[in-house]
Motif scaffolding. Structure first.
Motif, mmCIF file in Angstrom:
data_model
loop_
_atom_site.group_PDB
_atom_site.id
_atom_site.type_symbol
_atom_site.label_atom_id
_atom_site.label_comp_id
_atom_site.label_asym_id
_atom_site.label_seq_id
_atom_site.Cartn_x
_atom_site.Cartn_y
_atom_site.Cartn_z
ATOM 1 N N ALA A 124 0.842 -1.449 -0.240
ATOM 2 C CA ALA A 124 -0.121 0.172 -0.044
ATOM 3 C C ALA A 124 1.158 1.667 0.115
ATOM 4 N N ASP A 125 2.159 0.679 0.439
ATOM 5 C CA ASP A 125 3.351 2.433 0.487
ATOM 6 C C ASP A 125 4.386 1.931 0.433
ATOM 7 N N PRO A 126 5.266 3.015 -0.728
ATOM 8 C CA PRO A 126 6.848 2.399 -1.114
ATOM 9 C C PRO A 126 7.101 1.684 -0.210
ATOM 10 N N TYR A 127 7.353 1.271 0.744
ATOM 11 C CA TYR A 127 8.056 0.113 2.269
ATOM 12 C C TYR A 127 7.224 -1.149 2.218
ATOM 13 N N GLY A 128 6.117 -1.045 1.730
ATOM 14 C CA GLY A 128 5.517 -1.699 2.265
ATOM 15 C C GLY A 128 5.158 -2.251 3.749
ATOM 16 N N LEU A 174 -2.533 1.320 -8.407
ATOM 17 C CA LEU A 174 -2.430 1.053 -7.063
ATOM 18 C C LEU A 174 -1.181 -0.204 -7.841
ATOM 19 N N GLY A 175 -1.269 -0.555 -8.182
ATOM 20 C CA GLY A 175 -0.480 -1.751 -9.204
ATOM 21 C C GLY A 175 0.058 -3.475 -8.165
ATOM 22 N N LEU A 176 -0.978 -3.899 -8.056
ATOM 23 C CA LEU A 176 -1.283 -4.524 -7.185
ATOM 24 C C LEU A 176 -1.022 -5.849 -7.331
ATOM 25 N N ARG A 177 -0.885 -7.641 -7.582
ATOM 26 C CA ARG A 177 -0.374 -7.988 -8.766
ATOM 27 C C ARG A 177 -1.710 -9.352 -8.041
ATOM 28 N N GLU A 178 -2.292 -9.908 -9.000
ATOM 29 C CA GLU A 178 -2.933 -10.946 -9.063
ATOM 30 C C GLU A 178 -3.352 -11.690 -8.398
ATOM 31 N N ALA A 179 -3.902 -12.406 -7.282
ATOM 32 C CA ALA A 179 -2.943 -13.332 -6.409
ATOM 33 C C ALA A 179 -4.644 -14.129 -6.142
ATOM 34 N N GLU A 180 -4.101 -15.387 -5.747
ATOM 35 C CA GLU A 180 -5.504 -15.994 -5.875
ATOM 36 C C GLU A 180 -6.231 -16.455 -4.412
ATOM 37 N N PRO A 181 -7.843 -16.466 -4.559
ATOM 38 C CA PRO A 181 -8.721 -15.831 -4.016
ATOM 39 C C PRO A 181 -8.427 -16.129 -2.901
ATOM 40 N N GLY A 182 -8.317 -17.711 -2.735
ATOM 41 C CA GLY A 182 -8.318 -18.152 -1.466
ATOM 42 C C GLY A 182 -7.462 -17.607 -0.464
ATOM 43 N N VAL A 183 -6.377 -17.711 -1.181
ATOM 44 C CA VAL A 183 -4.515 -17.608 -0.203
ATOM 45 C C VAL A 183 -5.381 -16.108 0.115
ATOM 46 N N VAL A 184 -5.943 -14.325 -0.228
ATOM 47 C CA VAL A 184 -6.756 -13.536 -0.033
ATOM 48 C C VAL A 184 -7.610 -14.014 0.680
ATOM 49 N N GLY A 185 -8.086 -14.180 0.802
ATOM 50 C CA GLY A 185 -9.506 -14.614 1.576
ATOM 51 C C GLY A 185 -8.793 -15.107 3.297
ATOM 52 N N GLY A 186 -8.315 -15.584 2.882
ATOM 53 C CA GLY A 186 -7.456 -16.294 4.071
ATOM 54 C C GLY A 186 -6.694 -15.725 4.583
ATOM 55 N N ARG A 187 -5.642 -14.792 4.421
ATOM 56 C CA ARG A 187 -4.716 -13.845 4.607
ATOM 57 C C ARG A 187 -5.574 -12.551 5.349
ATOM 58 N N ILE A 188 -7.047 -12.057 4.983
ATOM 59 C CA ILE A 188 -7.833 -11.139 5.329
ATOM 60 C C ILE A 188 -8.334 -12.279 7.110
ATOM 61 N N LEU A 189 -9.025 -13.065 6.646
ATOM 62 C CA LEU A 189 -9.296 -14.061 8.230
ATOM 63 C C LEU A 189 -8.433 -13.970 9.320
#
Length: 343
Positions: A124-128, A174-189
């Motif tokens: 979300a920012d230059p340094y992550g 934003l320059g975000l990379r596509e990712a696996e929905p299951g992985v991203v959903g798990g990270r949110i939880l």
């Protein structure tokens, strides 16, 4: 709960019946759930809504169930089958009365019934220091596409600190990379679960109002993966061809752990001047190669000038720091058979 607070919720629900928008209603329900929880009035509200019996009260119960604010038994009991037909409430676009119960039930039943259409993840920012986890959804009828965006703080350990629901175009710059929905959903939880265990964490004031919807959305994603490792480390292929470089990179990987997107001047300094002398046992070749390994990693992580300047400032001190046994932590002392009382 106070009569005024309940009447306000009913008035808002009446407006939502005019709009007939599942998304708008779920966002409202998430805010309502957060307010009720903060005031300790959840059970009182549910009792009042059940006793009230009006269409607006039934809408509130159904919407709260859709965002996961009720337990499974209560949610099943509050499906909108019992709504009675009403008329005389003008719709916003036509000025005509609202439809009968059948059409009302049609849009109400769509709440919470979404299909995940994609996911993105990145800095979300230059340094992550904060990363964004994004999931895209549509309702089962294809309407109201939207994205859920959750900010996950790295210095605080990876907990959720902010969130919003937006249109897909929000991602354009934003320059975000596509990712696996299951992985991203798990990270949110994972991020929300961690937040529940950390007292006094700094989060956005608006986060509680989005949390119920965010958690409910993430749970709908097929193939959820909890505790997924970040593949940034395994994708790095530019380890310098120097003696000891692989050994050095192994220690760098150990340090960044499951938060490899966070790479700031402060984290560089912590690694070179504190963590390595305290924790790492390295060969002379690895110590000599470490500055170039860190530079290569820094280029991979965005080539930020401030990060490279920090390496130039701290790297020359590394051999002396590694040779100073007084900086070694207990684990390193035990591994090297150093006297523990020298600390």
């Amino acid at each position: 709960m106070s009569t005024t607070a309940f009447d306000t919720a009913i008035t808002q629900a009446r407006d939502l019946l005019r709009w007939r928008s599942p998304l708008r209603t779920e966002l409202w329900a998430a805010r309502l759930a957060a307010e009720l929880e903060a005031a300790g009035e959840t059970e009182a509200f549910l009792r009042r809504a059940e006793e009230d019996g009006r269409q607006e009260a039934r809408l509130a119960l159904t919407a709260l169930a859709a965002v996961g604010a009720l337990d499974a038994r209560d949610a099943a009991a509050r499906e909108p089958e019992e709504l009675a037909p009403e008329s005389g409430v003008p719709a916003p676009d036509s000025g005509t009365p609202t439809p009968g119960a059948g059409e009302v039930l049609g849009w109400m039943r769509r709440m919470g019934r979404v299909v995940c259409e994609g996911a993105w993840y990145g800095k979300a920012d230059p340094y992550g220091e904060q990363v964004l986890a994004v999931l895209a959804f549509r309702y089962e009828n294809g309407k109201e596409p939207h994205i859920l965006v959750i900010g996950i703080d790295q210095p605080q350990g990876g907990l959720a600190v902010d969130g919003l629901v937006e249109e897909l175009k929000f991602l354009d710059d934003l320059g975000l990379r596509e990712a696996e929905p299951g992985v991203v959903g798990g990270r949110i939880l994972d991020a929300f679960e961690l937040g529940e265990t950390v007292m006094g964490a700094a989060v956005a004031e608006t986060l509680p109002a989005i949390r119920p919807l965010a958690v409910a959305r993430a749970r709908t994603v097929p193939g959820l993966v909890r505790g997924a490792p970040d593949e940034t480390l395994t994708e790095f292929e530019d380890v310098p061809d120097l003696p000891g470089a692989r050994e050095a990179f192994g220690k760098l990987a150990e340090f960044v752990g499951n938060r490899p997107l966070w790479w700031s001047p402060g984290r560089v300094r912590q690694f070179l001047t504190s963590w390595l002398p305290r924790e790492a046992i390295l060969s002379e070749e690895a110590i000599a190669a470490m500055p170039e390994v860190v530079r290569a990693w820094s280029r991979y992580r965005g080539d930020q000038p401030a990060v490279l300047r920090q390496i130039d400032e701290d790297a020359p001190r590394l051999p002396a720091l590694m040779a100073d046994d007084s900086l070694a932590g207990l684990g390193k002392r035990l591994a090297r058979n150093l006297p523990a009382d020298d600390a």
